[in-house]
Design an enzyme around this catalytic site. Structure first.
Site, short mmCIF file in Angstrom:
data_model
loop_
_atom_site.label_atom_id
_atom_site.label_comp_id
_atom_site.label_asym_id
_atom_site.label_seq_id
_atom_site.Cartn_x
_atom_site.Cartn_y
_atom_site.Cartn_z
N ASP A 153 -1.19 8.14 -6.74
CA ASP A 153 0.01 7.25 -7.02
C ASP A 153 0.93 7.70 -7.79
OD1 ASP A 153 -1.64 6.13 -4.88
OD2 ASP A 153 -1.01 4.12 -5.36
N GLY A 159 0.68 -1.21 0.16
CA GLY A 159 0.04 0.29 -0.01
C GLY A 159 1.01 1.36 0.06
N LEU A 160 2.18 1.11 -0.34
CA LEU A 160 2.99 2.23 -0.36
C LEU A 160 3.36 2.72 -1.81
CD1 LEU A 160 5.73 0.95 2.21
CD2 LEU A 160 3.58 2.54 2.57
O1 PMV Z 1 -4.81 0.99 -1.22
P1 PMV Z 1 -4.29 2.03 -2.08
O2 PMV Z 1 -3.08 2.77 -1.58
O3 PMV Z 1 -4.34 1.62 -3.59
O4 PMV Z 1 -5.26 3.24 -1.92
C1 PMV Z 1 -6.34 3.31 -2.47
C2 PMV Z 1 -7.24 4.56 -2.26
C3 PMV Z 1 -8.75 4.76 -2.67
O5 PMV Z 1 -9.48 5.97 -2.04
C4 PMV Z 1 -9.50 3.84 -1.44
C5 PMV Z 1 -9.18 4.31 -3.97
C6 PMV Z 1 -8.78 5.20 -4.91
O6 PMV Z 1 -8.32 4.81 -6.11
O7 PMV Z 1 -8.55 6.60 -4.51
#
Ligand code: PMV
Length: 345
Positions: free
Chosen positions: A169, A122-123
């Site tokens: 991201d 999740g980073l």
């Molecule tokens: O789990 P991650 O780091 O991919 O974060 C997801 C973030 C959400 O808001 C839940 C989904 C998104 O696409 O923004």
């Protein structure tokens, strides 16, 4: 865009940071803002020109968070998250394909990827891998892409590999720093750099995930269908927390940032995206002196962040007892960077 090097192709290394979401995950899906920051752990991609047209990928160090041991029906079952590192390779491949098409060049390279953080925790490592590969590959073809080109190609890589992705991201991997991101009504995203100049010493704790981001987003959508007004209200409150946090960050009021992290976590918990293990880490971090702590990302396992100025060591020790792995990190570091190592003959 002309090739800068004519026939000579340089060996280069590009690096891009990982990320954590400070505020606003899930609510961003419904049009509210989120605040995301880079962390001082990077993915490095070295691109070394070859004399043929082959693209060879070497993953030297793509660690995964841990081994999962389950005891069931009198049997010990040992599993790993190693599939995550295989998926990182899919991002490398796609990044090369998309850059070749965009620049209309394809030459052979050896791509060597190394990560300072575990993948699939999740980073944002898939975005860091994508962005660093785009920049390294383009540079060793003789091209310098602009940050906007990199961010947009990176987002394309994520969308093509995952099917669906927000640009959160890939934006943070490209630009670094601390960004406020929000979707507009036309589906476009706007991004704003927050010049906080604040040192935010963060401890990250990680536990294995029991669901993917896609599954968690779907679960929240279903909850919203069953309780539209209630869940709308929660999303709106998360939006308010994020805007308050923006002000607190700009004023460098860390006590308040911590308090708002706690409120954000409570709201995420009410959406059902936290779980027992995440809550355990969240609470031990606070008990050990963190100013605030919350799950980060989609939830269902994954990462927790704790804001711990002056107490980073103690908070990490406490979180370690309940986490598969922990990391101490600084946030708001620079985005993608590239360096020429040597010119190939
Ligand atoms: O789990 P991650 O780091 O991919 O974060 C997801 C973030 C959400 O808001 C839940 C989904 C998104 O696409 O923004």
């Amino acid at each position: 865009m002309p090739s800068l090097f004519g026939g000579l192709m340089p060996k280069v290394v590009a690096s891009a940071p990982g990320k954590v979401t400070l505020f606003g995950e899930h609510a961003i899906v419904y049009g509210y803002p989120a605040i995301v920051t880079s962390i001082d752990r990077r993915v490095y991609v070295t691109s070394e020109p070859r004399n043929d047209n082959t693209v060879k990928i070497m993953a030297l160090d793509l660690r995964v968070p841990g081994i999962i041991v389950t005891y069931k029906d009198n049997e010990v079952v040992v599993g790993t998250d190693y599939g995550q590192s295989l998926s990182a390779v899919a991002y490398l491949n796609k990044a090369v394909e998309i850059v070749s098409e965009y620049l209309n060049v394809r030459k052979g390279v050896n791509l060597i990827v190394r990560s300072e953080m575990p993948v699939g925790a999740g980073l944002g490592t898939s975005a860091s891998v994508s962005v660093a590969t785009i920049v390294a590959y383009a540079k060793s073809m003789g091209y310098d892409l602009s940050p906007d080109e990199v961010a947009s190609l990176g987002w394309r890589v994520e969308k093509e590999v995952q099917g669906i992705a927000s640009p959160m991201d890939t934006s943070i991997a490209t630009y670094g720093g601390i960004l406020k991101i929000q979707a507009t009504s036309t589906g476009k995203y706007v991004r704003e750099k927050l010049n906080t100049e604040t040192e935010l010493p963060i401890v990250i704790g990680y536990v294995e995930r029991t669901a993917t981001t896609k599954e968690m987003v779907k679960m929240v959508k279903k909850l919203k269908e069953r309780y539209p007004d209630l869940v709308d209200g929660i999303m709106k409150e998360i939006g308010t927390v994020t805007l308050e946090a923006e002000k607190a960050l700009l004023k460098r009021d860390l006590e308040k940032v911590g308090e708002l992290m706690n409120i954000n976590h409570g709201l995420l918990d009410s959406l059902g995206v936290s779980n027992y293990r995440l809550n355990e880490i969240v609470y031990v971090a606070r008990a050990a002196g963190a100013l605030g702590s919350k799950l980060t990302g989609a939830g269902g396992g994954g990462a927790v962040i704790a804001l711990a100025p002056n107490t980073q060591e103690r908070v990490e020790v406490a979180m370690k007892l309940h986490s598969t792995m922990t990391l101490k990190t600084r946030v708001g570091v620079g985005g993608v960077a590239v360096k020429e190592l040597e010119k190939a003959p």
